[in-house]
Scaffold this motif. Structure first.
Motif, PDB file in Angstrom:
ATOM      1  N   SER A 234     -17.276  83.752  34.683  1.00 56.91           N
ATOM      2  CA  SER A 234     -18.342  83.861  34.866  1.00 56.91           C
ATOM      3  C   SER A 234     -18.920  81.828  34.529  1.00 56.91           C
ATOM      4  O   SER A 234     -18.539  81.725  33.963  1.00 56.91           O
ATOM      5  N   CYS A 259     -32.302  80.029  36.622  1.00 52.33           N
ATOM      6  CA  CYS A 259     -31.667  80.063  37.596  1.00 52.33           C
ATOM      7  C   CYS A 259     -31.568  78.742  38.924  1.00 52.33           C
ATOM      8  O   CYS A 259     -30.757  78.481  39.832  1.00 52.33           O
ATOM      9  N   GLU A 272     -19.674  81.934  44.059  1.00 57.10           N
ATOM     10  CA  GLU A 272     -20.353  82.456  44.209  1.00 57.10           C
ATOM     11  C   GLU A 272     -20.532  83.510  43.641  1.00 57.10           C
ATOM     12  O   GLU A 272     -18.985  84.155  43.523  1.00 57.10           O
ATOM     13  N   ARG A 274     -21.514  88.274  42.200  1.00 59.82           N
ATOM     14  CA  ARG A 274     -22.096  89.427  43.175  1.00 59.82           C
ATOM     15  C   ARG A 274     -22.917  89.785  42.386  1.00 59.82           C
ATOM     16  O   ARG A 274     -23.743  90.558  41.803  1.00 59.82           O
ATOM     17  N   THR A 275     -22.503  89.631  40.471  1.00 57.88           N
ATOM     18  CA  THR A 275     -22.885  90.503  39.426  1.00 57.88           C
ATOM     19  C   THR A 275     -24.201  89.214  38.693  1.00 57.88           C
ATOM     20  O   THR A 275     -23.288  88.307  38.100  1.00 57.88           O
ATOM     21  N   VAL A 276     -25.355  89.963  38.466  1.00 57.01           N
ATOM     22  CA  VAL A 276     -26.098  88.730  37.822  1.00 57.01           C
ATOM     23  C   VAL A 276     -26.324  89.704  36.796  1.00 57.01           C
ATOM     24  O   VAL A 276     -26.819  90.560  36.604  1.00 57.01           O
ATOM     25  N   SER A 291     -27.641  93.860  33.102  1.00 55.99           N
ATOM     26  CA  SER A 291     -26.793  93.455  34.289  1.00 55.99           C
ATOM     27  C   SER A 291     -27.657  94.090  36.055  1.00 55.99           C
ATOM     28  O   SER A 291     -27.492  95.160  35.897  1.00 55.99           O
ATOM     29  N   THR A 293     -25.237  94.017  40.022  1.00 53.26           N
ATOM     30  CA  THR A 293     -24.374  93.598  40.385  1.00 53.26           C
ATOM     31  C   THR A 293     -24.859  94.041  42.100  1.00 53.26           C
ATOM     32  O   THR A 293     -25.082  95.202  42.822  1.00 53.26           O
ATOM     33  N   TYR A 297     -22.082  88.026  48.408  1.00 54.33           N
ATOM     34  CA  TYR A 297     -21.838  87.278  46.828  1.00 54.33           C
ATOM     35  C   TYR A 297     -22.888  86.290  46.902  1.00 54.33           C
ATOM     36  O   TYR A 297     -23.842  85.921  48.427  1.00 54.33           O
ATOM     37  N   SER A 299     -25.130  82.776  45.592  1.00 53.09           N
ATOM     38  CA  SER A 299     -24.895  81.267  44.945  1.00 53.09           C
ATOM     39  C   SER A 299     -26.189  80.999  45.097  1.00 53.09           C
ATOM     40  O   SER A 299     -26.264  79.643  43.365  1.00 53.09           O
ATOM     41  N   ILE A 304     -30.509  84.810  43.005  1.00 52.02           N
ATOM     42  CA  ILE A 304     -29.653  84.958  41.752  1.00 52.02           C
ATOM     43  C   ILE A 304     -31.415  85.825  41.182  1.00 52.02           C
ATOM     44  O   ILE A 304     -31.458  86.369  40.301  1.00 52.02           O
ATOM     45  N   LEU A 329     -24.147  84.598  35.956  1.00 52.89           N
ATOM     46  CA  LEU A 329     -23.086  85.024  37.372  1.00 52.89           C
ATOM     47  C   LEU A 329     -21.969  85.348  37.540  1.00 52.89           C
ATOM     48  O   LEU A 329     -20.969  84.818  36.763  1.00 52.89           O
TER      49      LEU A 329
END
Length: 348
Positions: A234, A259, A272, A274-276, A291, A293, A297, A299, A304, A329
């Protein structure tokens, strides 16, 4: 490294030498301590401790802001010293790494002598001290590195591993935190020898999947290799505020800025994911994480932020004061690729 951030500050600013110093936090009680000097640790000041508690323990404590750009520069120089002796280096953080010296680049012929040479080079070239642990696997070497800090060097050879672990207090085992240590003591587990009295099945029943790890660690069993290209799980960024935030509009502005900063960090790492995840810490030190997802992907700051605001919209901050916000991320493309290419990892 020994009290890395604090040691760098004391090296660069002679007036701080010999003083109880905290990097991070502030004398008004806000924020948390990132690293404490050994002078401060004598009073019980520790990393991740709130400034308020640190001040209560050590009223003469001096606070200084972190200079992460400087710490990163010093860390790069430390890594360069490591590379003189081996290229099998697995960084854990800016101030810690595993080194596999089986491939002895200089032909020194002794892991202990290599450790001594590295410690001496760090002292002479960078004006800092490091502690080293030398053993047959990562787990034992890690414990050994913490055993005689600061400026320590501990060797635990194959014939000494079992006796060393059996007499070791349970809270000294790497991977056993305060909560787990207290739980273990409730079962009469105070040392490694006590832990060995429990079967693997019993430990799994009492501690879940960690039980299997505990069973093997107390027997000194660790077959993990040193991985030079360790994949980051992460990348995140967070900010603790001088004054608690009350207005959601201010929080949205802060999330937007976080961000933007996170995008720059990700671009520097070519990441890059997929989960914020958002992190919110309140004035009473309670905190929550949320969280989400994505199906693709991301970035960029805009992508975000879209997920951040979606998560934040479901968090009630009414009549609450916020002292910290963070954004992370994870689920990176390269980590997912490794799972696809590794049959063992697919099982998880």
């Amino acid at each position: 490294m020994d009290a890395f951030y604090a040691s760098v500050e004391q090296r660069d600013f002679p007036a701080l030498r010999g003083k109880a110093l905290a990097v991070g936090g502030s004398p008004d009680g806000r924020g948390v301590v990132a690293t404490a000097s050994y002078e401060a640790r004598k009073y019980g000041v520790r990393s991740a401790m709130s400034s308020r508690i640190a001040m209560q323990l050590c009223p003469q404590l001096i606070f200084t802001r972190p200079r992460f750009d400087v710490y990163k520069e010093v860390s790069t120089k430390i890594r360069a010293i490591f590379h003189r002796y081996t290229d099998l280096i697995e960084p854990l953080s800016l101030d810690e790494a595993y080194l596999d010296v089986t491939q002895d680049k200089l032909g020194i012929g002794s892991a202990i002598e290599i450790a001594k040479a590295i410690k001496l080079a760090i002292r002479e070239e960078l004006g800092l001290t490091a502690s080293a642990g030398v053993s047959t696997n990562k787990f034992i070497a890690k414990i050994a590195s913490d055993y005689q800090k600061p400026d320590g060097l501990t060797f635990i050879g194959p014939s000494k591993i079992i006796s060393f672990l059996e007499q070791l207090p349970i809270e000294k085992f790497f991977g056993v935190g305060k909560v787990t240590a207290q739980k273990m003591k409730g079962y009469g587990i105070h040392t490694g020898l006590d832990l060995k009295q429990f079967s693997e099945h019993e430990l799994i029943r009492k501690f879940g999947k960690s039980g299997k790890f505990f069973y093997h660690m107390v027997r000194g069993e660790d077959n993990r290799s040193v991985k030079p290209n360790r994949i980051s799980k992460s990348v995140g960024i967070e900010d603790t505020f001088e004054t608690d935030m009350r207005e959601r509009k201010e929080m949205v502005t802060e999330f937007t800025e976080l961000c933007d900063k996170l995008e720059k960090r990700l671009s520097g790492k070519s990441k890059e994911g997929r989960t914020v995840t958002i992190k919110i810490k309140f004035s009473d030190f309670s905190q929550i994480t949320r969280s989400k997802t994505a199906n693709f992907y991301i970035s960029t700051a805009d992508d975000i932020l879209a997920l951040v605001l979606e998560l934040f919209s479901k968090v009630d901050t009414e009549e609450k004061r916020v002292r910290l916000l963070g954004v992370t991320l994870s689920n990176f493309y390269d980590a997912d690729l490794e799972r696809l290419n590794n049959p063992q990892l697919r099982l998880f």
